[in-house]
Design a protein around this motif. Structure first.
Motif, short mmCIF file in Angstrom:
data_model
loop_
_atom_site.label_atom_id
_atom_site.label_comp_id
_atom_site.label_asym_id
_atom_site.label_seq_id
_atom_site.Cartn_x
_atom_site.Cartn_y
_atom_site.Cartn_z
N LEU A 37 0.47 -1.71 -0.30
CA LEU A 37 -0.10 0.19 0.03
C LEU A 37 0.74 1.58 -0.07
CD1 LEU A 37 -2.08 -0.87 2.84
CD2 LEU A 37 -2.35 -1.84 1.11
N SER A 38 0.77 2.06 -0.80
CA SER A 38 1.48 3.34 -0.11
C SER A 38 0.87 3.94 1.07
CB SER A 38 0.87 4.47 -1.72
OG SER A 38 -0.28 5.19 -1.61
N VAL A 89 7.63 -1.12 4.68
CA VAL A 89 8.90 -1.70 4.72
C VAL A 89 9.90 -1.00 3.81
CG1 VAL A 89 7.21 -3.95 3.90
CG2 VAL A 89 7.37 -1.84 1.68
N GLY A 90 9.64 0.54 4.10
CA GLY A 90 10.73 1.15 3.72
C GLY A 90 9.93 2.99 2.98
N ARG A 91 11.24 3.60 2.50
CA ARG A 91 10.88 4.72 1.85
C ARG A 91 11.07 4.30 0.46
NH1 ARG A 91 12.92 8.37 4.88
NH2 ARG A 91 11.61 10.49 3.77
N PRO A 126 7.24 -8.84 3.53
CA PRO A 126 8.75 -8.51 2.74
C PRO A 126 8.95 -8.06 4.03
CG PRO A 126 6.62 -7.44 1.80
CD PRO A 126 5.97 -8.47 2.48
N ALA A 127 10.32 -7.88 3.81
CA ALA A 127 11.39 -7.38 5.45
C ALA A 127 11.08 -5.82 4.43
CB ALA A 127 12.42 -8.37 4.58
N PRO A 128 11.02 -5.44 6.05
CA PRO A 128 11.51 -4.20 5.84
C PRO A 128 12.88 -3.13 4.62
CG PRO A 128 11.02 -3.91 7.85
CD PRO A 128 10.87 -5.41 7.01
N TYR A 129 12.48 -2.21 3.48
CA TYR A 129 13.70 -1.69 2.88
C TYR A 129 14.99 -2.87 2.02
CZ TYR A 129 13.66 1.76 6.03
OH TYR A 129 12.74 3.56 6.53
N SER A 130 13.59 -4.24 1.86
CA SER A 130 14.20 -5.02 0.55
C SER A 130 13.48 -4.97 -0.60
CB SER A 130 13.82 -6.75 1.04
OG SER A 130 12.46 -6.69 1.82
N LEU A 131 12.34 -4.19 -1.04
CA LEU A 131 12.15 -3.66 -1.70
C LEU A 131 12.79 -4.11 -3.31
CD1 LEU A 131 8.20 -2.90 -0.81
CD2 LEU A 131 8.97 -5.70 -1.11
N LYS A 132 12.33 -4.14 -4.62
CA LYS A 132 13.11 -3.81 -5.79
C LYS A 132 12.08 -4.06 -6.58
CE LYS A 132 16.97 -4.53 -3.49
NZ LYS A 132 17.85 -2.89 -3.07
N GLY A 133 12.18 -3.16 -7.48
CA GLY A 133 11.36 -2.49 -8.74
C GLY A 133 11.38 -1.67 -9.53
N ARG A 159 9.45 11.01 -2.59
CA ARG A 159 9.51 9.84 -2.11
C ARG A 159 8.55 9.64 -1.36
NH1 ARG A 159 14.56 7.44 -1.29
NH2 ARG A 159 15.19 5.85 0.48
N VAL A 160 7.48 7.81 -1.27
CA VAL A 160 6.47 7.63 -1.53
C VAL A 160 7.40 6.25 -0.08
CG1 VAL A 160 5.03 6.05 -1.98
CG2 VAL A 160 5.56 7.66 -3.58
N GLU A 161 6.43 6.43 1.25
CA GLU A 161 6.27 5.60 1.99
C GLU A 161 5.95 4.22 1.32
OE1 GLU A 161 7.49 4.65 6.70
OE2 GLU A 161 6.35 6.69 6.17
N VAL A 162 6.31 2.90 1.54
CA VAL A 162 5.49 1.57 1.29
C VAL A 162 4.77 0.53 2.47
CG1 VAL A 162 4.76 0.15 -0.27
CG2 VAL A 162 6.56 2.17 -1.01
N PHE A 163 3.68 -0.03 2.54
CA PHE A 163 3.32 -0.68 3.49
C PHE A 163 3.03 -1.58 3.43
CE2 PHE A 163 3.00 3.99 4.98
CZ PHE A 163 3.35 3.80 6.98
#
Length: 662
Positions: free
Chosen positions: A126-127, A145-147, A170-177, A156-160
């Motif tokens: 979620l945004s 899960v990080g910004r 998913p682990a915080p700050y681990s997302l790739k895209g 900069r968007v914080e994602v939940f």
């Protein structure tokens, strides 16, 4: 063609790996696609959603309510997690869109698409705008899960992520895209910044300017002591040591440091040490514009090192305009030791312990020497306690040889300085290995109470107590995520969080977490080990064998990787290979220390007769082998072992607190 604007909750979904599956198994791909559409249509009808567009293996839809959109996404993902599973990514955003009968477009659509691209199959992302809409709805559980700088999005968007049972988390700050490579550059090429806490700082390791490269321990140690000193200030956010030190020895962009660590200022500098003379140069810099808030040069003798650190810490608090309570001021000025030789040995000890692996043994020796020179040096005792616990936990030394030493040193540290949080964390870990739940939890909670920002306490409490002793996986995961938020660039944090997820049976999430940790540190033993275990229990046996064989070479045949390789071959049905590896492991145990539980578990996979397995497990019980804690809940314990009455008898003995022999 008529167009109109409206505020909408936007959802993107996508089946991961669909194109590859079509080439490999067309019928299975079509089955998954049909199931995806059926679930999508059913839940959209139930939640008043409107499917705007199907495209290949994905969809775009809108809702008038963010609450209904999240409700729909949750129900869909829970359905997709049932057999036959559909690996779907889901991203949601709330924003202004331009809508006509055939198309939907606008910045809101772009952001939703970018968020979906960050997704992990089985999760719902979620945004921050959606999060704001559902924050007062307790039926939805979320965590940050990080910004992220999303591609072509200025802010900069914080994602939940949804934090519900059955979903992948998913682990915080681990997302790739689809993120912006130029991190925050707007169309004019100017840097844009999300708002950073004004009272926040990262302390980087001081650059070693001495002729001797071995002196790096000193610059690292001085920086670490400044971090520890500043961490006592409740009003000041201080980036964790491990994350800050990820920038060691690099030609860094301070803006990158600020964005990745979420701080508005950075302390950097250099140290030159020649004999007993020191030259320390320090600058406190605003990350937004590179403005030097404060700088200083110290030409002193080693005898002044403690005064220098106090001056730096107090100067920073003044420049940061932090309101100091008297207790915090006293903590900054409190000397650690007056013995400069003991202090140097302490810095060397911490330096080697922080490197992990066999370096822990070197660190123990230096910390011993520091304590011998100054028995009243509280921080040396805390370092010595932690080092001995790690040596026992990682199978570097026999637990009987080191665990009680850890307890004695932690207790001595608290006698010398009751305000330290670290010794309570050490004692919590020690009492886990005495199988004393009450004392373990009491000490862990005291450590967290004294310093909620001490990441190691959250990790050890989460793994050793909540996961392995209690089986309370939800709370353990929560503490794991807190630790990663505190130390977003620490591969160790990701590795321990992966252990928690693996024990909880969340192998996909554990694998994703390991991969995120390995991007931070490709040589991380824990992340590589649990990458292998995750592949193993996802039944990707070839990948597991490859990881364990690689780890055997990299770790000089560490017994954890040796045991994992035995298990992998047995899971593949190659018991002969497993038997040969087991014989090698037992032969090694006659010449070097090998964790008894590793041999026992390996034997239970290889042999139908479990007598040998229980012989080693009973030996581990007598030695208070830390790995025994994992027996109750970890998935590497085979069903044949669990079904044996001796297994439950062993767990029953461990449930009764028993003191470790001195």
């Amino acid at each position: 063609m008529s167009q109109h604007r409206q505020l909408a909750a936007i959802m993107f979904t996508d089946i991961e790996g669909y194109s590859a599956l079509m080439q490999h198994n067309e019928q299975q791909a079509i089955t998954l696609k049909n199931r995806h559409r059926q679930v999508l249509q059913d839940q959209h009808k139930h939640c008043n959603g409107h499917i705007v567009q199907y495209y290949g293996d994905g969809t775009l839809s809108i809702f008038q309510s963010a609450v209904e959109a999240v409700e729909c996404a949750l129900a869909m993902q829970q359905a997709f997690r049932q057999e036959p599973k559909v690996p779907v990514r889901i991203g949601l955003h709330m924003g202004d869109v331009i809508f006509d009968d055939e198309q939907l477009f606008g910045d809101g659509v772009n952001i939703a698409s970018r968020i979906e691209s960050l997704g992990v199959p089985g999760s719902v992302l979620l945004s921050d705008r959606v999060q704001e809409e559902i924050v007062n709805h307790p039926e939805f559980k979320t965590y940050s899960v990080g910004r992220y700088h999303l591609k072509n999005i200025a802010r900069r968007v914080e994602v939940f992520a949804l934090d519900h049972e059955g979903l992948v988390k998913p682990a915080p700050y681990s997302l790739k895209g689809k993120t912006e490579e130029a991190e925050g550059r707007n169309r004019q090429g100017l840097r844009t910044f999300s708002k950073l806490p004004p009272k926040s700082i990262a302390v980087l390791p001081l650059v070693n300017m001495s002729n001797d490269p071995e002196q790096q321990y000193f610059g690292d140690g001085v920086a670490e002591e400044i971090i520890n000193s500043l961490s006592n200030l409740k009003d000041l956010k201080v980036a964790g040591r491990t994350s800050s030190f990820q920038f060691s020895g690099r030609n860094i962009d301070l803006r990158e440091v600020g964005e990745k660590l979420g701080v508005s200022t950075v302390l950097e500098g250099s140290v030159r040490k020649q004999g007993n003379r020191l030259r320390i140069t320090i600058q406190l810099i605003k990350v937004e514009d590179g403005f030097h808030l404060w700088s200083e040069k110290y030409d002193r003798s080693m005898d002044d090192i403690f005064a220098i650190q106090d001056e730096i810490a107090n100067a920073i608090t003044e420049k940061m305009k932090v309101t100091l309570m008297e207790k915090s001021r006293n903590r900054i000025k409190k000397p650690t030791t007056k013995n400069t030789e003991a202090y140097e040995l302490y810095l060397k000890g911490r330096f080697y312990v922080n490197r992990r692996g066999a370096s822990i043994i070197t660190g123990i020796k230096y910390l011993q020497q520091a304590i011998k020179l100054d028995p009243g040096f509280a921080l040396a005792h805390t370092g010595y306690a932690d080092a001995n616990l790690m040596a026992g936990l990682y199978g570097l030394l026999p637990p009987k040889q080191v665990m009680y030493k850890a307890k004695e040193s932690a207790e001595q540290a608290l006698k010398l300085d009751p305000s330290l949080c670290e010794p309570y964390c050490s004692l919590g870990t020690y009492y886990c290995y005495e199988w004393n739940k009450k004392e373990a939890e009491k000490n862990f909670l005291k450590s967290i109470e004294l310093n909620p920002r001490y990441a190691q306490a959250h990790l050890w409490y989460g793994l050793n107590y909540l996961t392995w002793m209690k089986g309370d996986f939800a709370r353990a995961e929560e503490h794991g995520r807190i630790a990663i938020k505190l130390e977003p660039l620490s591969a160790i944090s990701y590795g321990i969080y992966a252990q928690i997820l693996h024990t909880a049976g969340k192998f996909e999430e554990a694998l994703a977490t390991c991969k995120a940790g390995l991007e931070l540190d490709a040589s991380s033993f824990l992340c590589r080990l649990y990458e292998g275990y995750s592949y193993l229990f996802l039944k990707q046996y070839d990948e597991a064998v490859q990881i364990f064989e690689q780890l055997m070479k990299l770790s000089n045949k560490h017994n954890f990787s040796h045991g994992g390789l035995i298990m992998a071959y047995c899971k593949m049905g190659n018991y002969e290979k497993g038997r040969l590896l087991l014989e090698d492991l037992k032969a090694r145990s006659l010449k070097e220390y090998i964790v008894c539980t590793v041999i026992g578990i390996a034997a239970s996979w290889v042999n139908e007769n479990l007598d040998e397995a229980f012989k080693y497990l009973e030996k581990g019980y007598r030695e208070h082998d830390p790995m025994l804690l994992s027996l109750k809940y970890e998935h590497w314990v085979p069903d044949t072992l669990r079904a044996d009455p001796r297994y439950q008898a062993l767990l029953d003995k461990m449930d009764a607190p028993e003191k470790l022999p001195a």
